[in-house]
Each structure stands twice: as C-alpha cells, then as structure tokens.
Design an enzyme around this catalytic site. Sequence first.
Site, PDB file in Angstrom:
ATOM      1  N   GLU A 319       0.844  -1.210   0.000  1.00  9.02           N
ATOM      2  CA  GLU A 319       0.000   0.000   0.000  1.00  9.02           C
ATOM      3  C   GLU A 319       0.876   1.255   0.000  1.00  9.02           C
ATOM      4  OE1 GLU A 319      -2.226  -0.606   3.598  1.00  9.02           O
ATOM      5  OE2 GLU A 319      -3.511  -2.122   2.705  1.00  9.02           O
ATOM      6  N   CYS A 415     -10.312   0.371   7.956  1.00  6.88           N
ATOM      7  CA  CYS A 415      -9.831   1.684   8.388  1.00  6.88           C
ATOM      8  C   CYS A 415     -10.479   2.818   7.606  1.00  6.88           C
ATOM      9  CB  CYS A 415      -8.311   1.758   8.246  1.00  6.88           C
ATOM     10  SG  CYS A 415      -7.683   1.276   6.631  1.00  6.88           S
TER      11      CYS A 415
END
Length: 648
Positions: A319, A415
Amino acid sequence: MDKFLTSEVLPIKSVEIKDDFWGKYIDLVNEVVIPYQWEALNDRLPDAEPSYAIKNFRIAAGLEEGEFGGMVFQDSDLYKWLEAVAYSLETNPNPELMAIADEAIDLIEAAQGDDGYVNTYFTIKEPDKRWYNLCECHELYCLGHMIEAAVAYYNATGKRKFLDIACRFVDYVDTIFGPEPHKAKGYPGHQVIEMALVKLYDVTNNSKYLALSKYFIDQRGQEPNYFKEEYEKRDGVSHFLKTKIPLDLPYNQAHKPVREQEVAVGHAVRAVYMYSGMADIAAKTNDETLKKACETIFNNIKDKQMYITGGVGSTAHGEAFTYDYDLPNDTVYSETCAAIGLIFFAQRMLKLDQDRKYADVLERALYNTVTSGMALDGRHFFYVNPLEVQPEASEKSPIKRHVKAERQKWYGCACCPPNVARLLTSLGQYIYTESNDTIFTHLYIGSKADFTVNNKKVTVKQTTNYPSEGKATFVFDMSENNEFTFALRIPEWCKNYKIFINNEEYRELDLNKGYLYITREFLNSDVVEISMEIETVLVASNPLVRANAGKVAICRGPLVYCLEEIDNCKNLSSILIDTSKPVKEQYNPEVLGGAIELKASGYIVSSESQDLYTSFNVKEMPFNITAIPYFMWGNRGLGEMSVWIRYK
C-alpha cells in the site's frame, strides 16, 4: 529565531456548514453512515465481513468468553468511529447517539488494565508480548486513534472519562519510551500518535505529551536503529506472515532521521500521518529544519507522486509509494485513508505557510478521492480508488484483485469507512484558518463561521454553489467596525477572477502565494464576493508518467471527470477524444441526483478482423463522449471506468 507566522484552525463548534454539495454528505454521515458503522462494529451487517471490534472489547473486559478476532489493530476502528461521533455531536446534538458512545467508552474503560494499558489483541491473545514488535503490531497506532477520539469527545461533550482513559494510557507509555537512559528507544510502526499527542497537549496543556510526540519524531531512523534491534530479537519473524522476512526500513520511513528524508517512501498512510505529525511539531517548537523537511516531502508528493485525483500510493504491494512518476491507473492503490492523511498534511502545512499549493492539494483530494471512497448511499465503500477499472480484470487478474469494480459493504481491515466519517464530520476545520489580524479562506463551502479578530467577534457567512459555479459571497456580521485582512485563495486552476466589495469591483489585487489579501476597515454587513471562471480543460501528464502517454484527463475546476461504460461503450480504451473540438457542459438532473455532465467529440476505434494480430487497418468512427465527475463513478452498477482518455 523569529516564531513562524502560523494560522490556526477554528474549533468545530465555531463553524456551521450550510452547503448544497457538502451538506448532503454531512447529513448522510449523521443519519446513515454513523448508525450503519455502529451496526458493522457490532457484526450486525448481513453478508459483510465481520468487524469483531465490540466483541473484542467485551472479551477483554471479561464480559463474555471468546477468542480475539480481526487484525492486530482492530481496536482503532472503534476509536475512529467514536471520533466521528464526537464531531457529529459537536454540531448536531443527539442524546441517543451520545448514550451509545458513552456505553462504548464504558466498555473501553472496563478493558483498561490497572497500569493504563488498553489493547484487546494483547490482552486476549498474547498478554506476555506487549511492545515486542512495534514495527508491525501497531499498539501505539491504536493508542493514537484513542487519543484523537478522546480529545474530540471531550471537546464535544465536556465529559472527561474517555480523556482520562487516554491520559492514563499515555502516562504508562511515557514510562516505557523516551530519551532517558532507562527507557526503550522505540517509536511506532504505524504513525498517528505523533499528531494525537499534540492534540492531547493542546487540550491538557501537559508539556509531557508534547515532549513524547517530539521524541517519537526525533528518534525515528536514528542509529542504533530500534527497528533493526527489534527485528534481530524476534529473528525477523513477521507477525502477519509467521515466517522470516527482510526488514524494509524505507517502507517504515525509518531508514534515516526524518529531517534528512526528502522523498515520500513506504506505506502511504503511515507516511502522510508521520509528515502531518512532523508539521505539528515544527509549528509547536518553531523547528525550521523540520518545517523544511516537510516542505521538501510535500513538493515531492505534489509534483511527482500524486494522482490527478489527489490520491497517493501507487502499488498494492505494501500500500505504498514507489518512485517518482510511477502512477499506474489500473493497478493503483490510492487508499482512501491515504488521501485523508494527505489532507491532514496539507492542512498542517497551511498553518505553517499560507501557500495555495497546500490548499489546492487538500481540495483535490477532498472533492475526488475522499468522496469517491463512499457510495452515495453511505453504505458501501472503496478501500482502493482506481483511475481505470475493467470488472473482468478485477475478478480474474491476480495483480488487479485489490481493485474493486463496486464498493463493498465493509472490510475486515476497515480503516477507510470510519476515516471518511470522521473527516466529513470535522469538515468545518478545513474551510478557514485565522491569525491575529487575518482570516484565511481556503475552501469555498457554504457556512457560518465565528472568529475573534483584534479581540473582537466577527461572523462570516459564506454562500456558494461551488464547485458547480465559481462564485462565493461573504457577508460580515459584527457589532463594531474592525480593521483586519481577509484573504481568499485563488485556486491554481483559476485563470480569471474578479473581486467585488459591496458591489464595487476591487482592483487592488494583492496576490501572495496564491492568496488575495484584502486589508481594510470592515463594517457590519459588508459583502465580499469572488467570481472565479470555471473552465473545462484537458490536462496532460508529465511525459515521464508512462501510464498516461498519449492520454488526457478532463477537469472542471477542482473536479476530475471520468468515463463510465454505462454512458459510453464497453472497452473504453477504444475511445479517442478529439482535442481540436470544445468540451460542452450540460446539467443532467437524471444522473445520480443531478450533475454537470461533459460532452466531447471523439472517435471509437474498430477493426473488421477478429484476429488477435493483423496488418494495420484500424477504422475510426465518430463517437459522442460523455464524462461524469469521478467521485460519482460506480453508483450505477457494474461496468468499466477510466479517467485518462486517448486523444487524437
């Protein structure tokens, strides 16, 4: 050294948003998203990945039996939800919601140890391994989100219980880590606590919390490197993979001291959270070297590593940021959380230096990637925000499976959804900042804001139809005359604009770093109006961005546009836009509640042969192209999408 000329954000309760564009989103969060996410945290959503968050706290508190579920950092989902609730309560009082939040806070208190420690994973599953793997296990990250939620809840309600829980935990952490000889020299693997501790300092005025934040910033990347030592102690075994893996210090932004870092590297969310904390500490301690490092890194992101939509993070592997100009569209990551973190970073840089480049990036990420991250129904979310989607590739290609062609109900690692909620409920903090005698307008959002300028109360009422139109009107409400400066951002995309004061054109255009400064004695009911010309433009990438070679994107003001299969055709890559003909604007009330569509002339490429390869004999047929705002894509069923279009 002179203190930085900083400006400060307004308290959330000082800004009331009344805006056609953002009002719908804020209502959606208050009425749909927050209740929906509470159901998700309690594992009550059919056909959605479980959260485990509330269940974990109940087990840790001894209220039920069971095993820990979810990620090692699962607690943070509840904290981010509580932070969103706090911001919502500050502007939209709701006794029923407050009661639910109070029950959740009681549950957190019940799970807190006698020494102040709170972490359901280590309480339930590995109580003997606290702090053994700071690099991966995110105890300090969870604490950071707890602090942010606790501060927000105290500011909103005046209730101290959650704040006291957080302070007890931080006081315990302060006995473990720090520069003193008897303390460990650790720092967080996933940054966020640096920002959070500054907020805790602001609300408590306890200098210990500011010192701890500065320690975490200063210690990172120093030799001997704590992550190296920790890695060797656990023989390199990864918490997640349960096998030995190489230590990647750049991935963790721990390869060198932060003041020596010049390029955005590693996990994108962690990076922008850290840069935000660096900017906070620079402002609080008047640290010129830290400010300079922040400026250098921000410029690297903006000029070489940011998508046109304001997204960051080019690869799903970790990521992460990769390298300059590497911005693939179909394997992109561009996590919603990373765009939100970039907004945090930009806002803090605006406090340090009132330069429009920071607000331009903030606006680009806000109007495109953040809004793309949540469906218009408030119940489906993107983790990844691609710039090109082919549903079959998302389903069948191993390197594109992270790119979802449709928003999901929830995620095991969730998240992003609560991050969107907490940003939108705190949006009032991003419109203005203020210094002693200057009000800075960064965003054009309908609102009523209360300031104190020269020790006098000033209320500014902003009305606008932005981003559909480029006009904004500001009416000043005050009991006595007041001489001060009112600064308006002129976005980088705006080439023509006019300013009017009480219907008379203002020609003394004092422009500095993209802000137009109006200094005068303001009277009650004075009216300032800005009229910005919004044009539809075709935008090209730097030639070093290989993914966009021979392509253009369509932008209108702060909005990026895209093509969807439903409006055009299958195989969007076969479309060419004719750059010699104008793009026309057309309001369509039938598209997703109403939107300005863009109509362009172009061609569609076809071939009579069905062979995989054949002699060059391509036909170009005239084709009418329709583009919609990027943030709206994916709300009308499964289909292809593309931001970048080949041109002729």
